[in-house]
Design an enzyme around this catalytic site. Structure first.
Site, PDB file in Angstrom:
ATOM      1  N   GLN A 117      -4.309  -1.499   9.675  1.00 50.40           N
ATOM      2  CA  GLN A 117      -4.237  -2.867   9.138  1.00 50.40           C
ATOM      3  C   GLN A 117      -4.736  -3.868  10.179  1.00 50.40           C
ATOM      4  O   GLN A 117      -4.283  -3.857  11.327  1.00 50.40           O
ATOM      5  CB  GLN A 117      -2.792  -3.177   8.726  1.00 50.40           C
ATOM      6  CG  GLN A 117      -2.630  -4.492   8.006  1.00 50.40           C
ATOM      7  CD  GLN A 117      -3.333  -4.521   6.633  1.00 50.40           C
ATOM      8  OE1 GLN A 117      -3.279  -3.569   5.875  1.00 50.40           O
ATOM      9  NE2 GLN A 117      -4.001  -5.622   6.338  1.00 50.40           N
ATOM     10  N   LYS A 140       0.838  -1.207   0.000  1.00 52.10           N
ATOM     11  CA  LYS A 140       0.000   0.000   0.000  1.00 52.10           C
ATOM     12  C   LYS A 140       0.873   1.257   0.000  1.00 52.10           C
ATOM     13  O   LYS A 140       0.609   2.216  -0.733  1.00 52.10           O
ATOM     14  CB  LYS A 140      -0.942  -0.021   1.211  1.00 52.10           C
ATOM     15  CG  LYS A 140      -2.023  -1.100   1.070  1.00 52.10           C
ATOM     16  CD  LYS A 140      -2.800  -1.375   2.350  1.00 52.10           C
ATOM     17  CE  LYS A 140      -3.765  -2.542   2.137  1.00 52.10           C
ATOM     18  NZ  LYS A 140      -4.497  -2.936   3.349  1.00 52.10           N
ATOM     19  N   ASP A 151     -10.955   2.861   4.168  1.00 46.91           N
ATOM     20  CA  ASP A 151     -11.302   1.438   4.092  1.00 46.91           C
ATOM     21  C   ASP A 151     -12.817   1.256   4.001  1.00 46.91           C
ATOM     22  O   ASP A 151     -13.287   0.161   3.696  1.00 46.91           O
ATOM     23  CB  ASP A 151     -10.783   0.693   5.340  1.00 46.91           C
ATOM     24  CG  ASP A 151      -9.490  -0.060   5.047  1.00 46.91           C
ATOM     25  OD1 ASP A 151      -9.230  -0.356   3.862  1.00 46.91           O
ATOM     26  OD2 ASP A 151      -8.746  -0.357   6.008  1.00 46.91           O
TER      27      ASP A 151
END
Ligand SMILES: NC(=O)c1ccc[n+]([C@@H]2O[C@H](COP(=O)([O-])OP(=O)(O)OC[C@H]3O[C@@H](n4cnc5c(N)ncnc54)[C@H](OP(=O)(O)O)[C@@H]3O)[C@@H](O)[C@H]2O)c1
Length: 304
Positions: free
Chosen positions: A96, A52, A119
């Site tokens: 994460q 990412k 997200d």
């Protein structure tokens, strides 16, 4: 012959468009920024987060990698989120998962400012999606829609059957399909006569987490099969169940000692009109959509 929906090519096209948009924003003094929070040393998480951060660098976004130790407390993490919410150089915050057991993941995700929720897991983002308002949609489901649209596969008026109802894949992908005027059926582990429903699907989305669960008898010939599943096969027995006699996969298995299979049995793909392969399909869209969401968040936050 079924059409293979090439996730790599679609992800590349999206990334090029994002890079172009970033160049325009930078020319106006705005560099979209992503904060990636990686707690502890989970090997798979390290790989995901590294990819990412690398994607940010490739596309011209700013990124800040923050790596609290795995002894971090919920309170420390909430302080960190509050600081990131307040930073003007950060447009997107990514925590994460999974987090260590002492950290309350739900309260952290709820603490992320919805405007920076790239997200798309915050209840406000989910609510906006449900209400059909502009929303930061979860990346993998958003990627599914991009694959369908960019492959010129119709969504409106199609019967889409989604197997799986998780908050991160099944529910949001169902909502996005509905918002695009599909007729949507959502199935799960308590669904009766599952095969009867999946056989009605013009678009079948599998997000189950069980290797090759959707078998040829469960699909309508000529339909579009979208396989979100990522399952690793580690034993010869498991391998042979899906790929006996497949030379390319055999070579991969010999080299790595494992291969990946989706939630749809490879034999079912042969009946389809179009399908996303695993690997090489939906999985490749997730990071591209994260980048796209970060740019959208940068623009939305500034009213652009
Ligand atoms: N980047 C990516 O490509 C990406 C991202 C996320 C996930 N994934 C993959 O997608 C898959 C699904 O992920 P997830 O996070 O959504 O999984 P999850 O949270 O475990 O949800 C699985 C869903 O499948 C349903 N299910 C399980 N067994 C079933 C059965 N026998 N019949 C019908 N439905 C059944 C469950 O039903 P209940 O709700 O009734 O339990 C649940 O809704 C996994 O393989 C994951 O690795 C890929």
């Amino acid at each position: 012959m079924p059409k293979i929906l090439d996730g790599a090519a679609i992800a590349d096209a999206i990334k090029q468009e994002v890079a172009e948009e970033v160049r325009t924003l930078v020319a106006h003094g705005i560099r979209p920024g992503l904060a990636a929070v990686l707690v502890g040393n989970v090997a798979a998480s390290e790989i995901y987060v590294r990819s990412k951060v690398q994607a940010c660098a490739e596309l011209g976004l700013y990124s800040d990698l923050i790596t609290p130790p795995d002894t971090v407390t919920t309170e420390d993490m909430l302080d960190l989120i509050a600081a990131l919410n307040a930073r003007d150089d950060i447009d997107g915050i990514l925590v994460q998962l999974p987090l260590p057991p002492q950290v309350d993941a739900k309260s952290l995700l709820d603490a992320i400012a919805p405007s920076k929720d790239v997200d798309g897991f915050h209840p406000i983002s989910a609510g906006r999606l449900l209400a059909g308002r502009p929303a930061l949609a979860p990346c993998t489901p958003a990627g599914v829609i991009e694959i369908l649209k960019r492959s010129n596969l119709p969504i409106a008026s199609q019967h889409a059957v989604v197997v799986g109802r998780s908050d991160i894949v099944g529910k949001p992908v169902a909502m996005l399909l509905l918002n695009n005027n599909a007729t949507v059926t959502i199935c799960h582990s308590k669904t009766r006569n599952l095969a009867e429903l999946t056989r009605q699907a013009d678009i079948l989305v599998a997000a189950i987490g069980r290797p090759g669960f959707i078998t040829p008898e469960m699909v309508k010939p000529g339909s579009t099969l979208i396989d979100v599943g990522i399952n690793r096969l580690n034993t010869r027995e498991e391998f042979d169940r899906f790929f006996a006699g497949n030379e390319k996969r055999e070579a991969a298995f010999a080299k790595r000692g494992s291969v990946i299979v989706g939630d749809i049995h490879p034999k079912a793909f042969e009946l389809s009109g179009a399908y996303t392969p695993v690997p090489g399909g939906v999985g490749l869209l997730t990071i591209a959509m994260l980048m796209a969401n970060t740019v959208s968040a940068a623009k939305l936050r500034r009213g652009l």
